[in-house]
Design an enzyme around this catalytic site. Structure first.
Site, PDB file in Angstrom:
ATOM      1  N   ASP A   1       1.908  12.895  14.026  1.00  0.00           N
ATOM      2  CA  ASP A   1       2.696  12.539  12.844  1.00  0.00           C
ATOM      3  C   ASP A   1       4.056  13.240  12.925  1.00  0.00           C
ATOM      4  O   ASP A   1       4.132  14.422  13.249  1.00  0.00           O
ATOM      5  CB  ASP A   1       1.947  12.964  11.573  1.00  0.00           C
ATOM      6  CG  ASP A   1       2.463  12.237  10.341  1.00  0.00           C
ATOM      7  OD1 ASP A   1       1.685  11.548   9.677  1.00  0.00           O
ATOM      8  OD2 ASP A   1       3.677  12.358  10.047  1.00  0.00           O
TER       9      ASP A   1
ATOM     10  N   THR B   1       7.686  13.058   8.484  1.00  0.00           N
ATOM     11  CA  THR B   1       8.882  12.646   7.744  1.00  0.00           C
ATOM     12  C   THR B   1       8.576  12.780   6.252  1.00  0.00           C
ATOM     13  O   THR B   1       7.490  13.218   5.877  1.00  0.00           O
ATOM     14  CB  THR B   1       9.271  11.197   8.086  1.00  0.00           C
ATOM     15  OG1 THR B   1       8.137  10.375   7.840  1.00  0.00           O
ATOM     16  CG2 THR B   1       9.713  11.066   9.535  1.00  0.00           C
TER      17      THR B   1
ATOM     18  N   THR C   1       1.289  -5.551   8.055  1.00  0.00           N
ATOM     19  CA  THR C   1       1.431  -5.834   6.628  1.00  0.00           C
ATOM     20  C   THR C   1       1.482  -7.335   6.360  1.00  0.00           C
ATOM     21  O   THR C   1       1.963  -8.104   7.205  1.00  0.00           O
ATOM     22  CB  THR C   1       2.732  -5.172   6.115  1.00  0.00           C
ATOM     23  OG1 THR C   1       3.051  -5.712   4.827  1.00  0.00           O
ATOM     24  CG2 THR C   1       3.921  -5.451   7.023  1.00  0.00           C
ATOM     25  N   ASP C   2       1.042  -7.718   5.153  1.00  0.00           N
ATOM     26  CA  ASP C   2       1.155  -9.140   4.782  1.00  0.00           C
ATOM     27  C   ASP C   2       2.615  -9.579   4.661  1.00  0.00           C
ATOM     28  O   ASP C   2       2.914 -10.770   4.640  1.00  0.00           O
ATOM     29  CB  ASP C   2       0.373  -9.440   3.490  1.00  0.00           C
ATOM     30  CG  ASP C   2       0.823  -8.635   2.270  1.00  0.00           C
ATOM     31  OD1 ASP C   2       1.813  -7.890   2.362  1.00  0.00           O
ATOM     32  OD2 ASP C   2       0.166  -8.770   1.209  1.00  0.00           O
ATOM     33  N   GLU C   3       3.530  -8.602   4.565  1.00  0.00           N
ATOM     34  CA  GLU C   3       4.942  -8.967   4.387  1.00  0.00           C
ATOM     35  C   GLU C   3       5.533  -9.674   5.609  1.00  0.00           C
ATOM     36  O   GLU C   3       6.579 -10.299   5.513  1.00  0.00           O
ATOM     37  CB  GLU C   3       5.783  -7.730   4.055  1.00  0.00           C
ATOM     38  CG  GLU C   3       5.394  -7.135   2.731  1.00  0.00           C
ATOM     39  CD  GLU C   3       6.435  -6.212   2.137  1.00  0.00           C
ATOM     40  OE1 GLU C   3       7.594  -6.242   2.568  1.00  0.00           O
ATOM     41  OE2 GLU C   3       6.074  -5.457   1.224  1.00  0.00           O
TER      42      GLU C   3
ATOM     43  N   TYR D   1      12.629  -4.226   6.509  1.00  0.00           N
ATOM     44  CA  TYR D   1      11.336  -3.569   6.763  1.00  0.00           C
ATOM     45  C   TYR D   1      10.355  -4.532   7.420  1.00  0.00           C
ATOM     46  O   TYR D   1       9.782  -4.240   8.479  1.00  0.00           O
ATOM     47  CB  TYR D   1      10.749  -3.014   5.452  1.00  0.00           C
ATOM     48  CG  TYR D   1       9.244  -2.832   5.513  1.00  0.00           C
ATOM     49  CD1 TYR D   1       8.675  -1.874   6.353  1.00  0.00           C
ATOM     50  CD2 TYR D   1       8.387  -3.638   4.749  1.00  0.00           C
ATOM     51  CE1 TYR D   1       7.285  -1.730   6.432  1.00  0.00           C
ATOM     52  CE2 TYR D   1       7.010  -3.493   4.821  1.00  0.00           C
ATOM     53  CZ  TYR D   1       6.470  -2.541   5.673  1.00  0.00           C
ATOM     54  OH  TYR D   1       5.101  -2.405   5.763  1.00  0.00           O
TER      55      TYR D   1
ATOM     56  N   LYS E   1       8.381  -4.624  11.106  1.00  0.00           N
ATOM     57  CA  LYS E   1       6.928  -4.669  11.323  1.00  0.00           C
ATOM     58  C   LYS E   1       6.552  -5.887  12.170  1.00  0.00           C
ATOM     59  O   LYS E   1       5.685  -5.802  13.046  1.00  0.00           O
ATOM     60  CB  LYS E   1       6.180  -4.695   9.982  1.00  0.00           C
ATOM     61  CG  LYS E   1       6.183  -3.391   9.220  1.00  0.00           C
ATOM     62  CD  LYS E   1       5.560  -2.224   9.972  1.00  0.00           C
ATOM     63  CE  LYS E   1       4.061  -2.321  10.106  1.00  0.00           C
ATOM     64  NZ  LYS E   1       3.520  -1.143  10.858  1.00  0.00           N
TER      65      LYS E   1
HETATM   66  O1  DAU Z   1       2.414  -5.953   0.905  1.00  0.00           O
HETATM   67  C1  DAU Z   1       2.269  -4.821   1.693  1.00  0.00           C
HETATM   68  C2  DAU Z   1       3.471  -3.941   1.505  1.00  0.00           C
HETATM   69  O2  DAU Z   1       3.404  -3.444   0.184  1.00  0.00           O
HETATM   70  C3  DAU Z   1       3.582  -2.817   2.502  1.00  0.00           C
HETATM   71  O3  DAU Z   1       3.747  -3.340   3.782  1.00  0.00           O
HETATM   72  C4  DAU Z   1       4.768  -1.927   2.168  1.00  0.00           C
HETATM   73  O4  DAU Z   1       4.832  -0.846   3.037  1.00  0.00           O
HETATM   74  C5  DAU Z   1       4.641  -1.438   0.748  1.00  0.00           C
HETATM   75  O5  DAU Z   1       5.773  -0.685   0.406  1.00  0.00           O
HETATM   76  C6  DAU Z   1       4.466  -2.611  -0.210  1.00  0.00           C
HETATM   77  O6  DAU Z   1       5.693  -3.359  -0.323  1.00  0.00           O
HETATM   78  P1  DAU Z   1       6.283  -3.830  -1.728  1.00  0.00           P
HETATM   79  O7  DAU Z   1       7.740  -3.987  -1.601  1.00  0.00           O
HETATM   80  O8  DAU Z   1       5.504  -4.953  -2.277  1.00  0.00           O
HETATM   81  O9  DAU Z   1       5.909  -2.517  -2.593  1.00  0.00           O
HETATM   82  P2  DAU Z   1       6.684  -1.701  -3.707  1.00  0.00           P
HETATM   83  O10 DAU Z   1       5.702  -0.726  -4.275  1.00  0.00           O
HETATM   84  O11 DAU Z   1       7.988  -1.187  -3.265  1.00  0.00           O
HETATM   85  O12 DAU Z   1       6.957  -2.814  -4.814  1.00  0.00           O
HETATM   86  C7  DAU Z   1       5.902  -3.569  -5.401  1.00  0.00           C
HETATM   87  C8  DAU Z   1       6.522  -4.547  -6.369  1.00  0.00           C
HETATM   88  O13 DAU Z   1       7.089  -3.810  -7.462  1.00  0.00           O
HETATM   89  C9  DAU Z   1       7.674  -5.346  -5.779  1.00  0.00           C
HETATM   90  O14 DAU Z   1       7.651  -6.661  -6.305  1.00  0.00           O
HETATM   91  C10 DAU Z   1       8.920  -4.618  -6.255  1.00  0.00           C
HETATM   92  C11 DAU Z   1       8.496  -4.036  -7.602  1.00  0.00           C
HETATM   93  N1  DAU Z   1       9.140  -2.763  -7.968  1.00  0.00           N
HETATM   94  C12 DAU Z   1       9.069  -1.727  -7.095  1.00  0.00           C
HETATM   95  C13 DAU Z   1       9.696  -0.529  -7.374  1.00  0.00           C
HETATM   96  C14 DAU Z   1       9.627   0.614  -6.398  1.00  0.00           C
HETATM   97  C15 DAU Z   1       9.799  -2.645  -9.188  1.00  0.00           C
HETATM   98  O15 DAU Z   1       9.837  -3.588 -10.011  1.00  0.00           O
HETATM   99  N2  DAU Z   1      10.411  -1.449  -9.458  1.00  0.00           N
HETATM  100  C16 DAU Z   1      10.404  -0.390  -8.609  1.00  0.00           C
HETATM  101  O16 DAU Z   1      11.010   0.660  -8.924  1.00  0.00           O
END
Ligand code: DAU
Length: 339
Positions: free
Chosen positions: A38, A41, A128-130, A152, A156
């Site tokens: 690891d 980070t 990831t599903d992304e 991102y 991936k």
């Molecule tokens: O789907 C798998 C992925 O899920 C992983 O590959 C990623 O590493 C992981 O970060 C995650 O990606 P998302 O972009 O979906 O996750 P995040 O938690 O950043 O955001 C989830 C949802 O919430 C997205 O629609 C954006 C929204 N969000 C996120 C943050 C941080 C907000 O509305 N406000 C925020 O401050």
């Protein structure tokens, strides 16, 4: 499940899903040795693996998966690789993707090359599903084309393709898992759930991007780690397996649940400018993993979310120190003038 692996190199094992995986692997396979490589980070923590740190079967190497020398040493005697190491936060990749390309693409290549030379039995690439992009209706199967839309997810996807090319070209026994949005204890509070839970506990604003109608499919970290373990030990080289929780929720649903469970006021909800290129919906068809690996998620979302909120309530000692220093810098860059 097949027999216990002899020696597993886990990269990114001090991170969120990687540490769940190490704990599970070592508990379920009492003869397996684990090398945790690891780079430590910002999102990694030794505390995440404190439980196994003194186990004689566990060793830790601090280093970057893109560093061929470090990787070659860590790979010695390894029979199985599980590559969790990644830059993973979409918003950070929008500010700049160099670290993402270095770790997620170059790092995967360096690992594949070292694994090939070592002649490992299995190489599991955590994805990831992304990489599939966004889907309005229906669910992604493993056959869906790769249409990543953020820096991102493009990184991936690059890692996935590099690993599959190593299988095709050199016969490296690569298996890929593509996981959905993961939540649970030990998650760095930049992601939606831990960010909103910790902000709510502190009476801070919850910055909802756009109108909060985007949909994600949530899986608990332990279920996700278990799916990866099933794929590592029972998957077929060359195959991809979707690992999702089957819990599709809008971001607003999640936000309201968090407010309810923390007892915080709805006034904390703050609508902020949408994420650039924001994917609207992710949805995974996990029938292949259920059918071919015999895996299924076990933790209900209601229970998992309640336990997670309880964990963050109890573990201020874990997250309060994180929410200073580097975290603050990122928070200001990301949310300045918005909350
Ligand atoms: O789907 C798998 C992925 O899920 C992983 O590959 C990623 O590493 C992981 O970060 C995650 O990606 P998302 O972009 O979906 O996750 P995040 O938690 O950043 O955001 C989830 C949802 O919430 C997205 O629609 C954006 C929204 N969000 C996120 C943050 C941080 C907000 O509305 N406000 C925020 O401050």
């Amino acid at each position: 499940m097949s027999s216990s692996p002899k020696r597993v190199l886990v990269t990114g094992g001090a991170g969120f899903i990687g540490s769940h995986f190490i704990r599970l692997l070592m508990a379920e396979h009492p003869t397996t040795e684990v090398v945790n490589l690891d780079a430590m980070t910002y999102a990694a923590s030794h505390e995440n693996v404190a439980e196994v740190a003194d186990d004689p079967r566990y060793s830790f190497v601090e280093g970057d998966i893109a560093d061929a020398e470090v990787v070659a040493k860590a790979m010695q005697g390894v029979t199985h690789v599980a590559n969790f190491a990644a830059e993973s936060h979409v918003d950070r990749s929008i500010h700049g993707a160099v670290d993402f390309i270095r770790t997620d693409v170059l790092g995967t290549y360096v690992l594949c090359e070292a694994a090939r030379k070592e002649g490992v039995e299995r190489f599991l690439q955590v994805s990831t599903d992304e990489v599939y992009g966004s889907i309005d209706q229906g669910s992604f199967t493993e056959e869906h084309p790769l249409e990543p839309s953020s820096p991102y997810s493009a990184s991936k996807a690059g890692g996935d393709l590099q690993a599959l090319a190593y299988m095709h070209t050199f016969g490296l026994p690569v298996i890929i898992t593509r996981g959905s949005n993961t939540y649970g204890p030990n998650q760095y509070p930049e992601k939606l759930i831990p960010l909103f839970v910790t902000n709510a506990l502190d009476g801070q604003k919850l910055p909802v991007y756009g109108d909060g109608s985007q949909v994600r499919d949530w899986i608990h970290g332990r279920d996700h780690a278990n799916g990866i373990l099933y794929a590592l030990l029972g998957g077929t080289p060359g195959e991809v397996y979707n690992i999702g929780g089957g819990n599709e929720r809008t971001n607003m649903w999640i936000t309201k649940q968090i407010l309810e469970q923390t007892g915080a006021s709805e006034e904390l909800i703050t609508y902020v400018e949408d994420r650039l290129g924001h994917d609207v919906r992710y949805s995974l068809d996990t029938s292949k993993a259920q059918r071919e690996l015999g895996w299924k998620p076990e933790i209900s979302f209601d229970q998992g979310l309640a336990d997670t909120v309880a964990w963050y309530k109890e573990r201020r000692d874990w997250w309060e120190p994180i929410k200073s220093g580097e975290y603050k810098e990122f928070y200001e860059k990301q949310y300045a003038g918005k909350v």
